[in-house]
Design an enzyme around this catalytic site. Structure first.
Site, short mmCIF file in Angstrom:
data_model
loop_
_atom_site.label_atom_id
_atom_site.label_comp_id
_atom_site.label_asym_id
_atom_site.label_seq_id
_atom_site.Cartn_x
_atom_site.Cartn_y
_atom_site.Cartn_z
N GLU A 144 1.00 -1.42 -0.28
CA GLU A 144 0.50 0.27 0.62
C GLU A 144 0.73 1.23 0.02
O GLU A 144 1.57 1.99 0.90
CB GLU A 144 -0.88 -0.30 1.44
CG GLU A 144 -2.03 -1.23 1.77
CD GLU A 144 -3.64 -0.75 1.29
OE1 GLU A 144 -3.39 0.77 1.05
OE2 GLU A 144 -3.87 -1.53 0.91
N CYS B 251 -0.36 8.72 4.25
CA CYS B 251 -0.68 8.23 2.97
C CYS B 251 -2.45 8.71 2.01
O CYS B 251 -1.78 8.20 0.44
CB CYS B 251 -0.38 6.30 2.32
SG CYS B 251 -1.57 6.10 4.16
#
Lengths: 481, 481
Positions: free
Chosen positions: A234, A268
């Site tokens: 990820e 993120c």
């Protein structure tokens, strides 16, 4: 190995890098534990997780203090994050108990087919720098792998080596006290240890949270293995927020600054681009000047890369609108916002690469055609946001368009908050993840570490409990009457 | 390009290899069709699939004849396979209509989170040699990718190029007649075209069924891409069948020969190893001598590799027990069975590599410890089988042990039959597949081509139909009251 204080740039000693023999031992212990971890009843594994959660909650304040020395994110954020990490682990325990993750499906007939999911085996977890609790040693990846029945070997992140060691020790004690086998969870440290894990023939899956470069490197390394294994990387992305004429521009400007500077932009899901009508750039600059967010970047390298990244955006044609000056101590960040034209955005892909840290672009569009032309070149991302009145006739088409390019669309909110639950998705099209079918957050995150097995014409006594006719675990099953 | 008749080794002309421009055009057409294919209602996509199924069923006999010229598997098998392929496509249409594959999950609260799955986009499908219908241009991979809402570009298998072209033309007409967009399904041919597809930036996933070598090569090629995409390679394995003292040895011997010589052993689920008590090797040899199965291998290369594979097993210490002589025409196979000791099996991994074609090993074990020692070194496989009395006290432990190493455990049957349904699994641990969480057969096969998206706080009008409060598609949803 050293543990650095971002506020001062001063290092203290941290646990040494693992030797190749120590990495082998950690994997061997995981292999030895695999059958016992896999065959534990759901309630039993849930209790292991709850023991970890209880220990984490009990030591929350001390752990947050230790974390703050290493990542400098401040006590309110870190005690909050540690508490939420404990709640998250409890949530995954409740997911394990519920049993739907087993995907038990029964098709009685000729043949009699019964399908369920079983754990993959030892998983290597690479924690992130930016969430020492949420995506650290006891973060989502570790919790969901254990929940799924897989032993875990975690590679400590060099941004918080002492906290990593403390969390591994705490979890080791908790697991031991709850009756889990030794080897259910181990910690290794150092770059070489990470490479060794990815190459290790007994590792069955890799979960990584972090940068594009890091995730891609792991993915490519795994592809040189003799045995293929899934790599769930990820990675941070530029998460676009789109504003229409019907949104309140002052509210959007303030919210945007709050979101892209939260945790010093080290999310993120940070919104890295605001695509908005004329007038927003000036408002965002003003909001940044008023907010004056202060804080430090996690590591020296992140600080250096952040500085280069902002220069790179300027070099690619973005214009600095506002910047909060730092006091100069340690790895203090200087949050910045830059303006860019939609035309440049479309023509220069460098403007759409993530810069990790408190920086964002504002692009003002003249009309809907110009706005949508930008949306059509956006790379994949973890999340996007739209700000518009609920009855804005443009909203449905905008949401649909954004949903093609991300894992989550937020309406009148910001992507930085990621609720943990049954309907969450943290993933998205490339470059958000190497495995777009999966998520690292939420109940479905367990699925990364499972594989299905079908039993054909097996008598009841030879079936695992989840598939027996009497359903002794009382789990939800498909096709079962 | 040529189309070869396995019975005679004689070639006729086949459609030429695609040029790079033709491959680009096929992908561009898929890209152009992607939104329309993705946004079609489930009932609409189901109707597209049903149109293909109807056309396939109507032309079944002619297509089987064409197939027989190219693969030599005989009309009974090929008409049967074509008919089953049509039924399978209808099954996937019913899966699409049912809607559970969307994984719609609703968590109303603060925030309001609603999750569903959306299609990945254009998928490259690499068909197999051995099932020109079941895993060909209109096989499981194509049908489930279309079912999931993804346009498909199929790379024709060189073992049946003329059939591939006929199937693509038939499906193109059917799709067109049913209102699907041009570009929903295209065919390309040639090795270079396949490589170009795997490297193409607009291809979002690859599905492959075939050999270890082929699957691994595709997987490694995909890892050199700039954008990571999932590669679902399903590969043939040595599928072990274990026999206990309580099974009927004559029945087992006859069933084993029937299964490993079915379709001239050209099944990825062929039982390649029988692990049995003393006396079974002789019985299997006798059963093969009595059955005298006759047939051809699919291609010259498969015939050559089969011959080398049998020699390789002998070289690795297996002893030829029986072989059916061929008449020498074309690529006629000589089905063979070899004996090997459990000790050699454990010590020489070459004996546990798949030899594609009608050959199998029999290993007689002296006791349970010797048997289980072999089971513990078995590589992963698609399927395994156990033959034992239903009340054999050893059965539960055997089934559990086998389930750790495969995607399906068959009790008192053979793995070659793969029923299509809701509880099927066709996959398994490495080396059975590059993606152990997935299956290429059954309702769950759609999941390979989907990714989840979460909508956060979106007003009803901005939600896709599957997630709206009124549930206009009437699909099953989790958390929805």
């Amino acid at each position: 190995m050293s543990s650095w204080n971002p506020r001062t740039g001063v290092a203290v000693a941290a646990p040494p890098d693992s030797t190749p023999g120590q990495v082998d031992n950690a994997v061997a212990a995981a292999v030895a534990a695999a059958d016992e971890v896999a065959s534990a009843r759901p309630a039993e594994r849930a209790a292991w997780l709850e023991a970890i959660a209880a220990a984490l909650a009990a030591d929350r304040d001390d752990l947050a203090e230790l974390a703050d020395e290493e990542v400098g994110l401040g006590m309110p954020r870190l005690t909050g994050e540690a508490g939420r990490a404990a709640e998250t682990i409890r949530f995954y325990a409740s997911v394990v108990r519920e049993g739907g993750w087993l995907g038990a499906t029964i098709e009685a007939g000729r043949p009699d087919l019964r399908r369920m999911r079983v754990p993959l085996g030892p998983v290597a977890v690479f924690g992130a720098s930016n969430f020492p609790f949420g995506f650290g040693v006891l973060g989502h990846d570790t919790a969901t792998a254990l929940a799924a029945g897989c032993p875990v070997v975690v590679k400590a992140h060099p941004a918080h080596p002492r906290l990593s060691a403390a969390l591994a020790a705490l979890a080791g004690d908790a697991l031991n006290g709850a009756g889990a086998p030794a080897g259910a969870l181990s910690l290794v440290a150092g770059f070489a240890a990470g490479s060794q894990l990815v190459a290790h023939p007994e590792i069955r899956a890799v979960a990584f949270t972090g940068s594009q470069r890091g995730g891609l490197a792991l993915w490519r390394q795994a592809a040189t293995r003799e045995q293929a294994i899934p790599v769930f990387a990820e990675m941070g992305t530029v998460n676009a927020a789109v504003v229409t004429e019907t949104a309140d521009p002052d509210e959007v400007a303030a919210g945007f600054v709050g979101s892209f500077t939260l945790g010093m932009g080290q999310f993120c899901t940070k919104p890295g681009l605001l695509l908005a009508p004329a007038g927003l750039a000036e408002r965002v600059a003003k909001a940044l000047d008023q907010a004056k967010p202060q804080g430090w970047l996690l590591t020296e390298q992140i600080a250096a890369t952040f500085g280069e990244g902002v220069l790179g955006l300027e070099g690619a044609g973005a214009r600095l609108l506002a910047r909060t000056p730092g006091t100069g101590s340690g790895w203090q960040a200087q949050p910045a916002v830059l303006a860019v034209t939609p035309d440049r955005l479309r023509r220069n892909p460098a403007l759409l690469e993530e810069v990790f840290g408190p920086v964002a672009l504002v692009a003002e569009y003249a009309d809907v055609a110009e706005r949508d032309a930008v949306l059509d070149v956006l790379p994949g991302s973890l999340a996007t946001a739209v700000h518009a009145a609920a009855d804005d006739p443009d909203l449905p088409a905008l949401v649909a368009r954004l949903s093609r390019r991300c894992g989550r669309v937020v309406v009148n909110g910001w992507p930085t908050g990621v609720a943990v639950g049954w309907a969450q998705q943290h993933g998205g099209p490339w470059p958000a993840t190497t495995a777009p079918a999966h998520t690292s957050v939420g109940s479905e995150a367990l699925q990364r570490f499972l594989r299905p097995v079908t039993f054909q014409d097996a008598p009841d006594a030879a079936l695992p409990p989840a598939l027996r006719r009497a359903n002794p675990w009382g789990i939800p099953r498909r096709g079962d009457g």
